[in-house]
Design a protein around this motif. Structure first.
Motif, PDB file in Angstrom:
ATOM      1  N   GLU A   1     -10.838 -14.036   8.108  1.00 49.18           N
ATOM      2  CA  GLU A   1     -10.373 -12.793   7.499  1.00 49.18           C
ATOM      3  C   GLU A   1     -11.460 -11.725   7.612  1.00 49.18           C
ATOM      4  N   PRO A   2     -11.372 -10.859   8.615  1.00 49.18           N
ATOM      5  CA  PRO A   2     -12.404  -9.831   8.809  1.00 49.18           C
ATOM      6  C   PRO A   2     -12.389  -8.794   7.693  1.00 49.18           C
ATOM      7  N   ILE A   3     -13.510  -8.138   7.496  1.00 49.37           N
ATOM      8  CA  ILE A   3     -13.638  -7.133   6.439  1.00 49.37           C
ATOM      9  C   ILE A   3     -12.629  -6.004   6.622  1.00 49.37           C
ATOM     10  N   VAL A   4     -12.369  -5.652   7.880  1.00 49.73           N
ATOM     11  CA  VAL A   4     -11.465  -4.534   8.147  1.00 49.73           C
ATOM     12  C   VAL A   4     -10.062  -4.821   7.613  1.00 49.73           C
ATOM     13  N   PHE A   5      -9.707  -6.096   7.523  1.00 49.62           N
ATOM     14  CA  PHE A   5      -8.362  -6.401   7.031  1.00 49.62           C
ATOM     15  C   PHE A   5      -8.220  -6.052   5.557  1.00 49.62           C
ATOM     16  N   LYS A   6      -9.266  -6.291   4.778  1.00 48.61           N
ATOM     17  CA  LYS A   6      -9.206  -5.939   3.353  1.00 48.61           C
ATOM     18  C   LYS A   6      -8.970  -4.436   3.184  1.00 48.61           C
ATOM     19  N   LYS A   7      -9.624  -3.643   4.013  1.00 46.93           N
ATOM     20  CA  LYS A   7      -9.435  -2.194   3.957  1.00 46.93           C
ATOM     21  C   LYS A   7      -7.988  -1.839   4.274  1.00 46.93           C
ATOM     22  N   PHE A   8      -7.445  -2.507   5.268  1.00 44.72           N
ATOM     23  CA  PHE A   8      -6.048  -2.285   5.648  1.00 44.72           C
ATOM     24  C   PHE A   8      -5.104  -2.677   4.513  1.00 44.72           C
ATOM     25  N   TRP A   9      -5.302  -3.855   3.947  1.00 43.15           N
ATOM     26  CA  TRP A   9      -4.403  -4.373   2.912  1.00 43.15           C
ATOM     27  C   TRP A   9      -4.449  -3.507   1.655  1.00 43.15           C
ATOM     28  N   ASP A  10      -5.648  -3.103   1.265  1.00 43.19           N
ATOM     29  CA  ASP A  10      -5.788  -2.253   0.081  1.00 43.19           C
ATOM     30  C   ASP A  10      -5.083  -0.911   0.280  1.00 43.19           C
ATOM     31  N   ALA A  11      -5.195  -0.367   1.495  1.00 46.27           N
ATOM     32  CA  ALA A  11      -4.534   0.910   1.783  1.00 46.27           C
ATOM     33  C   ALA A  11      -3.020   0.749   1.790  1.00 46.27           C
ATOM     34  N   LEU A  12      -2.535  -0.325   2.384  1.00 45.53           N
ATOM     35  CA  LEU A  12      -1.089  -0.560   2.446  1.00 45.53           C
ATOM     36  C   LEU A  12      -0.508  -0.734   1.046  1.00 45.53           C
ATOM     37  N   PHE A  13      -1.264  -1.385   0.164  1.00 43.21           N
ATOM     38  CA  PHE A  13      -0.794  -1.611  -1.200  1.00 43.21           C
ATOM     39  C   PHE A  13      -0.615  -0.298  -1.957  1.00 43.21           C
ATOM     40  N   LYS A  14      -1.402   0.709  -1.616  1.00 45.60           N
ATOM     41  CA  LYS A  14      -1.269   2.010  -2.275  1.00 45.60           C
ATOM     42  C   LYS A  14       0.091   2.644  -1.986  1.00 45.60           C
TER      43      LYS A  14
END
Length: 249
Positions: A40-53
């Motif tokens: 799970e790369p760090i960039v995915f967390k950024k993506f997931w957090d943004a999508l959740f918004k």
């Protein structure tokens, strides 16, 4: 989201097969057991957090979701935009949206989720413009009303295709050039989708924002029909042509 209930039903059936120890299982993209997360790369967390918004119905992702994001990041933005409706980008988007588990049916339409994902990848991750994106899109009236958004580049590209088509099919009236306001009206018509067939005034408004060699805007039955068919086609609603013909005939 249109496919939510089907995906949820298939997931539950698939999980039951897991519990029964079925050896040969059908593919289920949102199964966390079949698609265990390897890295799970760090960039995915950024993506997931943004999508959740944008869509707080999302709850679980798996390795398919992560690989899909990495596949999108490996593409040039021009290629993503060229194929978001059909082709490589669309295929990746479909796998991402289907691989996600949702706690309830999402508010955003499937095509809206695809656009949001594209914006997150392009602007939040690659251009690091997260705050600007959130300010522009969270609470966006078009997103709230239509459950998806049409980005400017997409509207312009569709209009260019429509204009080329319209000039060829309407040689009798000789479309010459586009006036100010045409793009705004075209955008509004795209959002109406099949409702275009009953909105003659809006189509006339679009036609009045174009210059012609020879036309009487009050006598536009045939060209009105052509205009509608063209807009529907450029909005990827070719399957609605029968409805349009029924209304116009």
């Amino acid at each position: 989201m249109e496919w939510y209930h089907q995906w949820e039903s298939e997931y539950r059936t698939h999980k039951e097969e897991h519990e029964l120890g079925t050896e040969e299982l059908d593919e289920c993209l949102n199964c966390e057991l079949c698609h265990l997360i390897v890295n799970e790369p760090i960039v995915f967390k950024k993506f997931w957090d943004a999508l959740f918004k944008f869509e707080d119905a999302i709850i679980i992702y798996n390795d398919v979701t992560i690989k899909g994001l990495l596949d999108l990041l490996s593409m040039d933005n021009s290629e993503r935009e060229d194929t978001i409706h059909k082709g490589k980008c669309r295929d990746i988007m479909d796998r991402i949206t289907e691989s996600i588990r949702y706690r309830i049916q999402p508010k955003i339409k499937e095509k809206g989720l695809r656009t949001i994902i594209l914006v997150i990848v392009r602007d939040c991750i690659e251009r690091n413009l997260g705050n600007e994106v959130f300010d522009r899109l969270i609470g966006n009236p078009e997103l709230i009303e239509h459950k998806y958004i049409l980005e400017d580049w997409d509207v312009e590209r569709r209009f260019e295709k429509f204009w080329q088509w319209y000039r060829i099919t309407s040689k009798e009236v000789g479309p010459l050039r586009v006036k100010m306001g045409a793009m705004k009206t075209f955008r509004e018509l795209l959002y109406e989708e099949e409702g275009i067939a009953t909105n003659e005034e809006k189509v006339k408004e679009l036609m009045s924002n174009m210059e012609y060699e020879n036309i009487n805007i009050e006598n536009v039955h045939e060209y009105h029909r052509n205009m509608i068919l063209g807009v529907l086609q450029k909005n990827q609603k070719i399957q609605k042509v029968k409805i349009v013909r029924q209304v116009m005939n």
